[in-house]
Design an enzyme around this catalytic site. Structure first.
Site, short mmCIF file in Angstrom:
data_model
loop_
_atom_site.label_atom_id
_atom_site.label_comp_id
_atom_site.label_asym_id
_atom_site.label_seq_id
_atom_site.Cartn_x
_atom_site.Cartn_y
_atom_site.Cartn_z
N LYS A 155 0.84 -1.20 0.00
CA LYS A 155 0.00 0.00 0.00
C LYS A 155 0.88 1.25 0.00
CE LYS A 155 -3.90 -1.82 2.73
NZ LYS A 155 -4.96 -1.68 1.74
N ARG A 195 -10.19 -11.55 2.11
CA ARG A 195 -11.03 -12.62 1.57
C ARG A 195 -10.31 -13.96 1.62
NH1 ARG A 195 -11.52 -9.31 -3.96
NH2 ARG A 195 -11.26 -7.68 -2.41
N1 BES Z 1 -7.98 -3.78 4.51
C1 BES Z 1 -8.14 -3.39 3.14
C2 BES Z 1 -9.45 -2.64 2.90
C3 BES Z 1 -9.56 -1.29 3.51
C4 BES Z 1 -9.28 -0.15 2.77
C5 BES Z 1 -10.02 -1.14 4.81
C6 BES Z 1 -9.44 1.11 3.35
C7 BES Z 1 -10.17 0.09 5.35
C8 BES Z 1 -9.88 1.22 4.64
C9 BES Z 1 -8.16 -4.62 2.25
O1 BES Z 1 -7.37 -5.67 2.68
C10 BES Z 1 -7.67 -4.20 0.92
O2 BES Z 1 -6.54 -3.82 0.84
N2 BES Z 1 -8.52 -4.29 -0.10
C11 BES Z 1 -8.17 -3.92 -1.42
C12 BES Z 1 -8.74 -4.94 -2.36
C13 BES Z 1 -8.25 -4.80 -3.78
C14 BES Z 1 -6.77 -5.07 -3.85
C15 BES Z 1 -9.01 -5.76 -4.64
C16 BES Z 1 -8.73 -2.54 -1.70
O3 BES Z 1 -9.84 -2.24 -1.27
O4 BES Z 1 -8.02 -1.74 -2.32
MN MN Z 2 -5.38 -5.47 2.05
#
Ligand code: BES
Ligand code: MN
Ligand code: ZN
Length: 546
Positions: A327, A401
């Site tokens: 990230k 997931r």
């Molecule tokens: N934990 C994150 C989702 C999240 C984002 C929670 C912002 C709280 C605030 C999750 O694991 C994630 O990174 N999801 C990705 C999925 C994508 C790579 C398909 C996302 O939402 O960008």
């Molecule tokens: Mn994530």
């Protein structure tokens, strides 16, 4: 906290504040007179002064408007708080919850020990009752014999203002919400503050409710779950507030175990060896990049004559760096809250253990960090989940997931009749619904509807998102049964839910994406900024059938 009914024979001595609600545009003089007649609280001269100040300060009873007045020793309660209740048509228990939390915050520096709250219905509602009923009610007051001749005096139109009691059912909902709200509003996390220069946590308060139509035992049984739920919510908020360096998967499991031990739940903590034996290849894959060992937590409550078994399942990523699909820094900042689903499950299990509902409940948490260590998943790796399905990991940041897949399979194998998972799963749900509501999806409309209703009563908003078959297209892999991430920027929350559905074995299931309301950037209503423990209340209301 202690909750009891106010009665004129109780001493009002030592009361910090008496709260009197006023609905929008009610005649304040009538309100005060009605309160005086019904409860004996207030005095005529004091009421006249309050009425004048209210007029001067343009206090009209608008929702959440407040007028905090000192009584200068003329009355045993140090202060009187007029609180605007807004329109009776929207006044509900959730309003009382927020009111109670607001008052706890407003009075935080006073550190009150005793609070009296007058609860009644509005004059507006009174007008809908038949005149025969009104007459009967008026006779009631006189019969009770607690009305002074002075208090009997009528208003300018020669009419005695009527104190309209709430119905029994409404009274119970409101006192429960008030019990909940106060404890929610008193929360603060000060563990890492080294100076005294921070908000004081609230102390225990004795509440006396005036004007209620219910008995002392009814009051106690209405407030008890409210208090339990708020305590568990604050516990979950603490878990979320803890930084990832302290709250590792190991620590989270220890916390779950000590809660289970304290409240008589069974609790099984599994480490790598057992998780391998169960074949949780998807969960294990995510944990590979972290030095911290993973944990699988199972807490069980067995109801004596259980009608069904509900599994509640939480995403317990104690820190989400994204893994090798790293990230950017600003998206990573608050990723200690990626275990908010797990915190909600553990909190709800504490409520279940104390309040003992009629259904059996299994609390399941998959806990690990998502880190880019040298053993980390490579984008493109293929994992085999516990149910045998193979997954191509095209994005290591779609880790939630992956761990839930195996947790869902485990719940199915445990014989759950119904499954509800909670996860900070997608950024897409924050884009869609903001921090106001959680997304809810699933394979059973009745369960979804019931959870939404429970959330509404509990003061947590849920909004259903679609599960169109077409979204599954985006999860097709060239080399495996599925891939874990769909097309960027396209229905991310629904695609994630379509992925999870593959691991439900056709069992009744609902998925709550709490990424939005799980964390607040600024305080709102009964909540502070930071982790909210969204879901503890919804799950509790659902499981306890409140
Ligand atoms: N934990 C994150 C989702 C999240 C984002 C929670 C912002 C709280 C605030 C999750 O694991 C994630 O990174 N999801 C990705 C999925 C994508 C790579 C398909 C996302 O939402 O960008
Ligand atoms: Mn994530
Ligand atoms: Zn995550």
């Amino acid at each position: 906290m202690q909750y009891r009914l106010y009665s004129p024979s109780n001493s009002t001595e030592g009361t910090d504040v008496t709260v009197i609600g006023v609905f929008q545009d009610e005649n304040i003089a009538h309100v005060l007179k009605a309160v005086l007649i019904e409860t004996g609280l207030l005095k005529d001269e004091l009421a006249a002064n309050i009425e004048q100040t209210a007029a001067y300060d343009k206090f009209t009873g608008k929702a959440n408007q407040q007028l905090l007045l000192p009584t200068y020793g003329t009355f045993p309660s140090k202060k009187i708080l007029l609180y605007g209740l807004g329109s009776n048509t929207v006044w509900n228990a959730s309003f009382s919850r927020k009111m109670s939390a607001t008052i706890a915050k407003v009075l935080r520096n006073n550190q009150p020990g005793k609070v009296i709250i007058v609860l009644r219905d509005s004059f507006e509602a009174e007008d809908t009752t038949s005149s025969a009923e009104k007459e009967a009610d008026t006779k009631e007051y006189t019969k009770k014999g607690k009305v002074s001749s002075d208090a009997q005096s009528t208003d300018s139109k020669g009419k005695t203002p009527l104190f309209k009691k709430l119905t029994e059912a409404r009274a119970k909902e409101h006192v429960r919400a008030i019990a909940e709200g106060w404890t929610l509003g008193s929360y603060s996390f000060t563990k890492y503050k080294s100076t005294e220069n921070h908000e004081k946590p609230g102390k225990d308060v004795l509440f006396e409710f005036a004007g209620l139509p219910i008995s002392e035992p009814d009051l106690a049984s209405a407030c008890h779950p409210g208090q339990t739920i708020a305590d568990a919510t604050n516990l979950a908020r603490q878990l979320i507030a803890e930084p990832a360096c302290y709250l590792t998967p190991t620590k989270l499991a220890e916390q779950a175990k000590s809660i289970a031990d304290e409240h008589g739940l069974s609790c099984q903590i599994m480490a790598e060896g057992e998780i391998e034996k169960l074949g949780m290849g998807s969960f294990l894959g995510v944990a590979r990049g972290a030095k911290e060992p993973l944990r699988f937590i199972v807490m069980k409550y067995l109801a004596p004559q259980s009608k069904k078994t509900v599994a509640i399942i939480g995403k317990g990523i104690t820190f989400d760096s994204g893994g090798l699909s790293l990230k950017p820094a600003n998206s990573m900042e608050h990723m200690k809250y990626d275990m908010a689903g797990a915190a909600a499950v553990i909190g709800a299990m504490q409520v279940v253990a104390i309040e003992k509902p009629a259904v059996s409940v299994i609390g399941i948490v998959a806990a690990t960090e998502n880190m880019p260590g040298s053993g980390a998943l490579h984008p493109g790796d293929v994992l085999q989940a516990m149910n045998g399905k193979t997954i191509e990991v095209n994005n290591t940041d779609a880790e939630g997931r992956l761990i839930l897949a195996d947790a869902l399979t485990y719940a199915v194998q445990q014989g759950a009749d119904e499954m509800i998972d909670l996860a900070t799963l997608t950024g897409a749900i924050v884009t869609a619904l903001g921090r106001v509501a959680a997304g809810i999806m699933g394979n059973n409309q009745e369960l979804i509807d019931n959870v939404i209703k429970s959330g509404a009563k509990a003061g947590e908003k849920l909004w259903q998102m679609p599960m169109f078959e077409e979204y599954k297209e985006s999860l097709k892999s060239d080399i495996a049964d599925l891939k874990n991430a769909g097309a960027r920027g396209e229905a991310g929350s629904s695609a994630a839910a379509m992925f999870l559905q593959e691991f439900c074995g056709g069992k009744t299931w609902a998925h709550l994406d709490i990424a939005g309301p799980g964390w607040l950037e600024k305080p709102r209503e009964e909540l502070n900024k930071g982790g909210t423990a969204f879901g503890v209340r919804t799950l509790s209301y659902y499981l306890l059938n409140l």
